[in-house]
Design a protein around this motif. Structure first.
Motif, PDB file in Angstrom:
ATOM      1  N   ALA A   1     -20.667  -1.568  -9.478  1.00 51.55           N
ATOM      2  CA  ALA A   1     -19.568  -1.486  -9.428  1.00 51.55           C
ATOM      3  C   ALA A   1     -19.090  -3.278 -10.031  1.00 51.55           C
ATOM      4  CB  ALA A   1     -18.296  -1.999  -8.889  1.00 51.55           C
ATOM      5  N   VAL A   2     -20.533  -4.052  -9.152  1.00 54.82           N
ATOM      6  CA  VAL A   2     -20.479  -5.791  -9.457  1.00 54.82           C
ATOM      7  C   VAL A   2     -21.079  -5.495 -11.549  1.00 54.82           C
ATOM      8  CG1 VAL A   2     -21.074  -7.752  -9.176  1.00 54.82           C
ATOM      9  CG2 VAL A   2     -20.900  -6.432  -7.185  1.00 54.82           C
ATOM     10  N   VAL A   3     -22.433  -5.184 -10.970  1.00 54.84           N
ATOM     11  CA  VAL A   3     -22.587  -4.998 -13.164  1.00 54.84           C
ATOM     12  C   VAL A   3     -21.431  -4.500 -13.652  1.00 54.84           C
ATOM     13  CG1 VAL A   3     -24.188  -3.843 -14.644  1.00 54.84           C
ATOM     14  CG2 VAL A   3     -25.217  -4.265 -12.063  1.00 54.84           C
ATOM     15  N   VAL A   4     -20.384  -3.450 -13.344  1.00 54.41           N
ATOM     16  CA  VAL A   4     -19.686  -2.775 -14.598  1.00 54.41           C
ATOM     17  C   VAL A   4     -18.792  -4.067 -14.798  1.00 54.41           C
ATOM     18  CG1 VAL A   4     -17.500  -1.274 -14.767  1.00 54.41           C
ATOM     19  CG2 VAL A   4     -20.481  -0.529 -13.793  1.00 54.41           C
ATOM     20  N   ILE A   5     -17.882  -5.169 -14.259  1.00 58.73           N
ATOM     21  CA  ILE A   5     -17.442  -5.782 -14.056  1.00 58.73           C
ATOM     22  C   ILE A   5     -17.666  -6.718 -14.458  1.00 58.73           C
ATOM     23  CG2 ILE A   5     -15.616  -7.437 -12.230  1.00 58.73           C
ATOM     24  CD1 ILE A   5     -15.910  -5.423 -10.246  1.00 58.73           C
ATOM     25  N   GLY A   6     -18.509  -7.337 -14.471  1.00 54.04           N
ATOM     26  CA  GLY A   6     -19.240  -8.762 -15.018  1.00 54.04           C
ATOM     27  C   GLY A   6     -19.603  -8.071 -16.078  1.00 54.04           C
ATOM     28  N   GLY A   7     -19.759  -7.080 -17.041  1.00 54.83           N
ATOM     29  CA  GLY A   7     -20.236  -6.777 -17.878  1.00 54.83           C
ATOM     30  C   GLY A   7     -21.478  -6.297 -18.110  1.00 54.83           C
ATOM     31  N   MET A   8     -21.616  -5.069 -18.416  1.00 53.91           N
ATOM     32  CA  MET A   8     -23.262  -4.211 -18.717  1.00 53.91           C
ATOM     33  C   MET A   8     -23.716  -5.574 -19.616  1.00 53.91           C
ATOM     34  SD  MET A   8     -23.417  -1.654 -16.774  1.00 53.91           S
ATOM     35  CE  MET A   8     -24.497  -0.793 -17.095  1.00 53.91           C
ATOM     36  N   GLY A   9     -25.251  -5.830 -19.046  1.00 54.76           N
ATOM     37  CA  GLY A   9     -26.196  -6.651 -19.929  1.00 54.76           C
ATOM     38  C   GLY A   9     -25.606  -8.067 -19.882  1.00 54.76           C
ATOM     39  N   SER A  10     -24.794  -8.174 -18.771  1.00 57.10           N
ATOM     40  CA  SER A  10     -24.327  -9.925 -18.869  1.00 57.10           C
ATOM     41  C   SER A  10     -25.155 -10.643 -17.351  1.00 57.10           C
ATOM     42  CB  SER A  10     -23.029 -10.413 -18.863  1.00 57.10           C
ATOM     43  OG  SER A  10     -22.612 -11.083 -18.685  1.00 57.10           O
ATOM     44  N   ILE A  11     -26.149 -11.574 -17.741  1.00 61.66           N
ATOM     45  CA  ILE A  11     -26.645 -12.192 -16.616  1.00 61.66           C
ATOM     46  C   ILE A  11     -25.693 -12.473 -16.014  1.00 61.66           C
ATOM     47  CG2 ILE A  11     -28.297 -13.345 -16.213  1.00 61.66           C
ATOM     48  CD1 ILE A  11     -29.278 -10.972 -17.189  1.00 61.66           C
ATOM     49  N   MET A  12     -24.812 -13.600 -16.768  1.00 60.49           N
ATOM     50  CA  MET A  12     -23.694 -14.772 -15.929  1.00 60.49           C
ATOM     51  C   MET A  12     -22.957 -14.148 -15.418  1.00 60.49           C
ATOM     52  SD  MET A  12     -23.253 -18.198 -14.811  1.00 60.49           S
ATOM     53  CE  MET A  12     -24.862 -18.609 -15.496  1.00 60.49           C
ATOM     54  N   GLY A  13     -22.932 -12.703 -16.542  1.00 62.43           N
ATOM     55  CA  GLY A  13     -21.483 -11.779 -15.485  1.00 62.43           C
ATOM     56  C   GLY A  13     -21.823 -11.601 -14.426  1.00 62.43           C
ATOM     57  N   SER A  14     -22.830 -10.544 -13.678  1.00 66.36           N
ATOM     58  CA  SER A  14     -23.425 -10.039 -13.070  1.00 66.36           C
ATOM     59  C   SER A  14     -23.490 -11.260 -11.981  1.00 66.36           C
ATOM     60  CB  SER A  14     -25.080 -10.214 -12.770  1.00 66.36           C
ATOM     61  OG  SER A  14     -25.322  -8.948 -13.735  1.00 66.36           O
TER      62      SER A  14
ATOM     63  N   ALA B   1     -11.544  -3.266   2.555  1.00 63.90           N
ATOM     64  CA  ALA B   1     -12.214  -3.979   2.433  1.00 63.90           C
ATOM     65  C   ALA B   1     -13.634  -3.125   1.802  1.00 63.90           C
ATOM     66  CB  ALA B   1     -13.228  -4.604   4.211  1.00 63.90           C
ATOM     67  N   ASN B   2     -13.468  -1.840   2.685  1.00 62.68           N
ATOM     68  CA  ASN B   2     -14.453  -0.913   1.465  1.00 62.68           C
ATOM     69  C   ASN B   2     -14.246  -0.384   0.117  1.00 62.68           C
ATOM     70  OD1 ASN B   2     -16.084  -1.360   3.204  1.00 62.68           O
ATOM     71  ND2 ASN B   2     -15.462   0.242   4.921  1.00 62.68           N
ATOM     72  N   THR B   3     -13.093  -0.750   0.104  1.00 68.49           N
ATOM     73  CA  THR B   3     -12.686  -0.248  -1.842  1.00 68.49           C
ATOM     74  C   THR B   3     -11.776  -1.106  -2.376  1.00 68.49           C
ATOM     75  OG1 THR B   3     -10.189   0.081  -0.641  1.00 68.49           O
ATOM     76  CG2 THR B   3     -11.461   1.641  -1.259  1.00 68.49           C
ATOM     77  N   THR B   4     -12.254  -2.813  -1.003  1.00 70.21           N
ATOM     78  CA  THR B   4     -11.237  -3.644  -3.046  1.00 70.21           C
ATOM     79  C   THR B   4     -12.840  -3.637  -4.046  1.00 70.21           C
ATOM     80  OG1 THR B   4     -11.012  -4.892  -0.635  1.00 70.21           O
ATOM     81  CG2 THR B   4     -11.360  -5.812  -2.965  1.00 70.21           C
ATOM     82  N   VAL B   5     -13.573  -3.631  -3.769  1.00 69.66           N
ATOM     83  CA  VAL B   5     -14.033  -3.932  -4.986  1.00 69.66           C
ATOM     84  C   VAL B   5     -14.459  -2.932  -6.220  1.00 69.66           C
ATOM     85  CG1 VAL B   5     -17.098  -3.820  -5.913  1.00 69.66           C
ATOM     86  CG2 VAL B   5     -16.177  -4.768  -3.853  1.00 69.66           C
ATOM     87  N   PHE B   6     -13.757  -1.684  -5.762  1.00 66.02           N
ATOM     88  CA  PHE B   6     -14.291  -0.522  -6.680  1.00 66.02           C
ATOM     89  C   PHE B   6     -12.309  -0.545  -7.163  1.00 66.02           C
ATOM     90  CE2 PHE B   6     -16.728   0.989  -3.395  1.00 66.02           C
ATOM     91  CZ  PHE B   6     -17.900   0.863  -4.365  1.00 66.02           C
ATOM     92  N   LEU B   7     -11.324  -0.963  -6.657  1.00 65.64           N
ATOM     93  CA  LEU B   7      -9.881  -1.272  -7.533  1.00 65.64           C
ATOM     94  C   LEU B   7      -9.917  -2.036  -7.994  1.00 65.64           C
ATOM     95  CD1 LEU B   7      -7.891  -1.532  -3.680  1.00 65.64           C
ATOM     96  CD2 LEU B   7      -8.273   0.505  -5.618  1.00 65.64           C
ATOM     97  N   VAL B   8     -11.436  -3.648  -7.830  1.00 63.53           N
ATOM     98  CA  VAL B   8     -10.862  -4.134  -9.186  1.00 63.53           C
ATOM     99  C   VAL B   8     -11.795  -4.363 -10.256  1.00 63.53           C
ATOM    100  CG1 VAL B   8     -12.049  -6.790  -9.618  1.00 63.53           C
ATOM    101  CG2 VAL B   8     -11.436  -6.325  -7.217  1.00 63.53           C
ATOM    102  N   MET B   9     -12.595  -2.864 -10.583  1.00 63.71           N
ATOM    103  CA  MET B   9     -13.213  -2.591 -11.181  1.00 63.71           C
ATOM    104  C   MET B   9     -12.225  -1.450 -11.366  1.00 63.71           C
ATOM    105  SD  MET B   9     -16.741   0.232 -11.114  1.00 63.71           S
ATOM    106  CE  MET B   9     -15.799   1.503 -10.504  1.00 63.71           C
TER     107      MET B   9
ATOM    108  N   GLY C   1     -15.912  -5.579 -19.289  1.00 66.83           N
ATOM    109  CA  GLY C   1     -15.795  -6.605 -18.202  1.00 66.83           C
ATOM    110  C   GLY C   1     -15.557  -7.528 -18.834  1.00 66.83           C
ATOM    111  N   LEU C   2     -15.797  -8.213 -17.823  1.00 65.08           N
ATOM    112  CA  LEU C   2     -15.766  -9.927 -17.981  1.00 65.08           C
ATOM    113  C   LEU C   2     -16.048 -10.852 -18.288  1.00 65.08           C
ATOM    114  CD1 LEU C   2     -14.370 -10.390 -13.975  1.00 65.08           C
ATOM    115  CD2 LEU C   2     -12.794 -10.129 -15.785  1.00 65.08           C
ATOM    116  N   PHE C   3     -17.549 -10.244 -18.286  1.00 65.80           N
ATOM    117  CA  PHE C   3     -18.735 -11.146 -19.256  1.00 65.80           C
ATOM    118  C   PHE C   3     -19.106 -10.665 -20.500  1.00 65.80           C
ATOM    119  CE2 PHE C   3     -17.993 -13.534 -15.351  1.00 65.80           C
ATOM    120  CZ  PHE C   3     -18.155 -14.968 -15.958  1.00 65.80           C
ATOM    121  N   GLY C   4     -18.753  -9.115 -20.367  1.00 73.34           N
ATOM    122  CA  GLY C   4     -19.708  -8.189 -21.688  1.00 73.34           C
ATOM    123  C   GLY C   4     -18.485  -8.814 -22.996  1.00 73.34           C
ATOM    124  N   ARG C   5     -19.491  -8.283 -23.699  1.00 72.21           N
ATOM    125  CA  ARG C   5     -19.091  -8.140 -25.649  1.00 72.21           C
ATOM    126  C   ARG C   5     -18.708  -6.973 -25.986  1.00 72.21           C
ATOM    127  NH1 ARG C   5     -24.264 -11.902 -27.621  1.00 72.21           N
ATOM    128  NH2 ARG C   5     -24.886 -10.397 -26.542  1.00 72.21           N
TER     129      ARG C   5
END
Length: 295
Positions: free
Chosen positions: A236-249, A271-279, A289-293
């Protein structure tokens, strides 16, 4: 100290520390996933299993060969990284150029096999791994008690994450890696052994997961399912940051760890669902994603 919204400041700062530490692990693990996806276009579902194997490698080194924590920080990632290179050469290489779903299914099946073998032999309970003697105890900061090992884990994880980012984004080696990702045929024409580069990159990314496992062993204990517990959140973190984005991760891992920690203070049920709600929100607003292109 004055409570904030009915929460004692000590509890708030303690959860912030826990959130930062969890975020550091999210960043370190999602960093390896981002490198693998960016280089191989593979969604590596076995990443959590390699994280678990890093922790078990440190445990084996200590209990079978009496090799302590500090050498394990180097030896465990090296050993698991070599295993990762063998996986890439014998399995993932055969899937090159076809639909990425096959790589996802292969690594998912590999993760289940590895976790099943370890669980069959060690059971589901955790195995203790001692905190290194130099990092025992803590410091009283007045507003909270800071365990030395947790502070070390946070600082070391951040140093590794930003070092990897600098190596990939600001050095000739990183430029070669990016070129091999975007145009492997042209890169090969310049004399670069692209298959070898891909194998080494996969081994390095897997080694990052194993390093995170060694760092986590004294905090969370060593368990066969410790990777399964964290890998979905890391994806979920990778998807939010942008797949393949180093700084995003890196940035997203830290921020979501802090957000998760604060949620445990103010609304523990979520607490256990916060990350997925953000996603979900990020995918609706910005699918790359936030940093994806955009491709």
């Amino acid at each position: 100290m004055i409570p904030l919204l009915g929460v004692a400041p000590q509890a708030l700062f303690a959860q912030l520390l826990v959130g930062l530490i969890n975020g550091a692990f999210y960043a370190l693990l999602s960093l390896g996933l981002a490198v693998i996806f960016g280089m191989l276009n593979v969604v590596n579902f076995a990443h959590g299993a390699f994280y678990m194997m890093g922790a078990f490698a440190a445990w084996f080194l200590l209990n079978d060969w009496h090799i302590g924590y500090w050498p394990a920080l180097v030896l465990a990632p090296l050993g698991v990284g070599v295993l990762g290179m063998a996986v890439e050469r014998t399995m993932l290489k055969r899937l090159s150029g076809i639909d990425p779903i096959y790589g996802l299914l292969l690594t998912f099946g590999l993760a289940l096999i590895i976790q099943g073998l370890f669980q069959n032999y060690f059971g589901a309970s955790g195995l203790p791994y001692p905190v290194p003697e130099r990092l025992r105890g803590g410091a009283n900061l007045g507003f909270m008690y800071l365990p030395l090992y947790r502070a070390w884990t946070l600082l070391f994880s951040l140093a590794v994450c930003f070092s990897v980012w600098f190596a990939i984004e600001r050095t000739p080696l990183g430029a070669t890696l990016r070129a091999a990702t975007e145009n492997p045929e042209l890169t090969r024409a310049f004399g670069v052994n692209v298959p070898r580069l891909v194998t080494l990159t996969y081994g390095f990314a897997v080694g990052l997961a194993a390093l995170a496992g060694v760092l986590a062993a004294p905090i969370y204990q060593v368990r066969p399912l410790m990777g399964a517990d964290i890998v979905i959140t890391v994806f979920a973190v990778v998807v939010i940051g942008g797949m393949g984005s180093i700084m995003g991760s890196i940035v997203t891992g830290l921020l979501l760890g802090v957000l998760e920690g604060l949620t445990k203070v103010f609304y523990p049920q979520a607490a256990n669902t916060t990350v997925f709600l953000v996603m979900v929100v990020v995918l609706l607003v910005r699918p790359t994603g936030l940093f994806g292109r955009k491709a």
